[in-house]
Design a protein around this motif. Structure first.
Motif, short mmCIF file in Angstrom:
data_model
loop_
_atom_site.label_atom_id
_atom_site.label_comp_id
_atom_site.label_asym_id
_atom_site.label_seq_id
_atom_site.Cartn_x
_atom_site.Cartn_y
_atom_site.Cartn_z
N ALA A 109 -6.94 -3.81 -0.96
CA ALA A 109 -6.43 -5.17 -0.87
C ALA A 109 -5.66 -5.54 -2.14
O ALA A 109 -6.01 -5.10 -3.24
CB ALA A 109 -7.58 -6.14 -0.66
N ARG A 131 2.60 -6.17 -5.35
CA ARG A 131 1.17 -6.49 -5.21
C ARG A 131 0.84 -7.84 -5.85
O ARG A 131 -0.02 -8.57 -5.34
CB ARG A 131 0.33 -5.37 -5.82
N ASP A 160 0.80 -1.22 0.00
CA ASP A 160 0.00 0.00 0.00
C ASP A 160 0.83 1.28 0.00
O ASP A 160 0.29 2.36 0.21
CB ASP A 160 -0.94 0.00 1.21
N HIS A 209 1.87 -10.49 -3.41
CA HIS A 209 0.96 -10.58 -2.27
C HIS A 209 -0.44 -11.06 -2.67
O HIS A 209 -1.20 -11.51 -1.79
CB HIS A 209 0.81 -9.21 -1.60
N GLY A 210 -0.80 -10.96 -3.94
CA GLY A 210 -2.20 -11.06 -4.32
C GLY A 210 -2.74 -12.44 -4.61
O GLY A 210 -3.94 -12.57 -4.88
N ARG A 235 -15.06 -11.96 0.95
CA ARG A 235 -14.83 -13.11 0.10
C ARG A 235 -15.59 -14.35 0.58
O ARG A 235 -15.89 -15.24 -0.22
CB ARG A 235 -13.33 -13.42 0.05
N ASP A 269 -5.12 -8.16 -4.67
CA ASP A 269 -5.79 -9.35 -5.20
C ASP A 269 -5.63 -9.32 -6.71
O ASP A 269 -5.81 -8.30 -7.35
CB ASP A 269 -7.26 -9.34 -4.81
N PRO A 280 -13.09 -9.00 -2.15
CA PRO A 280 -12.05 -8.10 -1.66
C PRO A 280 -12.26 -6.68 -2.19
O PRO A 280 -12.67 -6.48 -3.34
CB PRO A 280 -10.76 -8.72 -2.23
#
Length: 283
Positions: A229, A74, A46, A77-78, A142, A231, A225
Motif C-alpha cells: 500500500a 507513491r 506498484d 497516492h499516499g 486501518r 501510505d 496499512p
C-alpha cells in the motif's frame, strides 16, 4: 499618518480568523494534492520504474524506493487514506465531546462519571491502547486504529469542552432557560454551543492533528496499512534503510505529514481562546 501610527498599524496582530486562514492554507493545498494526486501521478504505485533506491532522474523525479517504484507517484497516492482517517477521528471525537461535554455540565451526575472515565483513561498510554486494540482486532487494517484513536481520545476532549462550558452553565441566560423548563437538548444547542464555537473549532483541528500523529505512528509500526500500500507513514518505514542512497523516499512523506500537522495546528491554536489553548494542546 505619523511614523508611529504606521508602525503600530504594521505590527498590529491579525484577527484570529485571518491567522487561521493563513495557517491552514498549506494544509488545504496538501489535502487538494492528496485528492488529486492519483490523477497526477506519472506512474502506478506498484510498478518498478527504476533501480532500488535510485537517485532522482527523468523516470522518477524524486528517485526510487526500496523496490524501484517511483517515490513521487507513491507520495501523490499516499495521503488520501491518512487524511480521511484523521478526519473521521476528528469529526467523531469533536461531536461526541461536544454532546457529552455540554450534557456533563448540565447534569452533575454525568459530569462526575465523565471525569472518572477520563481519569481512568489517563492511566492507559494512548499508544499502548491503540496497539492492543489494533493488534487484537480480527483482520487488522486501518479501521481498528481509527476506532482506538476515537475511543481513547474522546474522554480528554469531553473534559475540555466541559471545562469551557462550566462557566456558561452558571450564567443568567442558562438559568433562565432552565427556569422556563427547557430541555437538555435545547439548552445545549441554543444556549451553550453558540458560545463554544472557538473552543469546538480548536478542538476539531487539534484532534485532527492528533489523528494524523496516531495513524502515522501506527503506519510506521505497520499497524494498519500493509505493503505494498502507498501510505506516507509506511513509506518512511520502508525506505529508512536506504535514506543515504535515496533520501527523498523518507523526506517527501515525512515533510508532507509535518506540513499538514503543523499548519492545521497553527490554524487551530489561533482560533482557540487563550484560556483553553493550553488544555487542548496538552491533552
Amino acid at each position: 499618518m505619523s511614523a508611529a501610527t504606521a508602525a503600530a498599524t504594521r505590527t498590529r496582530p491579525l484577527p484570529g480568523p485571518i491567522r487561521a486562514v493563513r495557517g491552514i492554507a498549506p494544509a488545504l493545498l496538501l489535502v487538494l494534492l492528496a485528492l488529486c494526486g492519483p490523477f497526477l501521478a506519472p506512474h502506478t504505485v506498484d510498478t518498478p520504474v527504476t533501480a532500488p533506491y535510485a537517485t532522482p532522474g527523468r523516470d522518477a523525479l524524486l528517485g526510487g524506493d526500496q523496490l524501484g517504484r517511483d517515490v513521487l507517484s507513491r507520495v501523490l497516492h499516499g495521503g488520501t487514506a491518512l487524511i480521511g482517517s484523521a478526519l473521521v477521528v476528528a469529526v467523531t471525537v469533536t461531536l461526541l465531546a461536544t454532546l457529552l461535554g455540554c450534557a456533563a455540565v448540565l447534569r452533575p451526575a454525568l459530569g462526575r462519571a465523565v471525569e472518572r472515565t477520563a481519569d481512568v483513561s489517563i492511566l492507559l498510554p494512548s499508544v499502548l491502547g491503540i496497539m492492543l486494540i489494533a493488534l487484537a482486532w480480527p483482520g487488522g487494517g486501518r479501521g481498528p486504529v481509527v476506532i482506538a484513536a476515537t475511543v481513547l481520545g474522546t474522554p480528554y476532549a469531553v473534559r475540555i469542552v466541559a471545562g469551557a462550558a462550566a462557566p456558561l452553565a452558571n450564567s443568567g441566560y442558562v438559568e433562565a432557560a432552565v427556569t422556563r423548563g427547557e430541555g437538555l437538548a435545547y439548552i445545549a444547542v441554543r444556549e451553550l454551543l453558540p458560545n463554544l464555537r472557538a473552543t469546538v473549532l480548536a478542538l476539531f483541528g487539534l484532534r485532527f492533528v492528533e489523528g494524523i500523529y496516531v495513524i502515522s505512528m501506527a503506519g510506521f509500526l505497520q499497524i494498519g496499512p500493509q505493503p505494498p500500500a502507498a501510505d506516507w507513514a509506511l513509506m518512511v518505514r520502508e525506505n529508512a534503510p536506504g535514506i543515504l542512497l535515496s533520501p527523498w523516499g523518507v523526506l517527501a512523506p515525512s515533510l508532507a505529514i509535518a506540513v499538514l500537522a503543523i499548519s492545521v495546528n497553527l490554524a487551530s491554536t489561533s482560533l482557540a481562546p487563550h484560556s483553553v489553548r493550553k488544555a487542548v494542546t496538552t491533552s
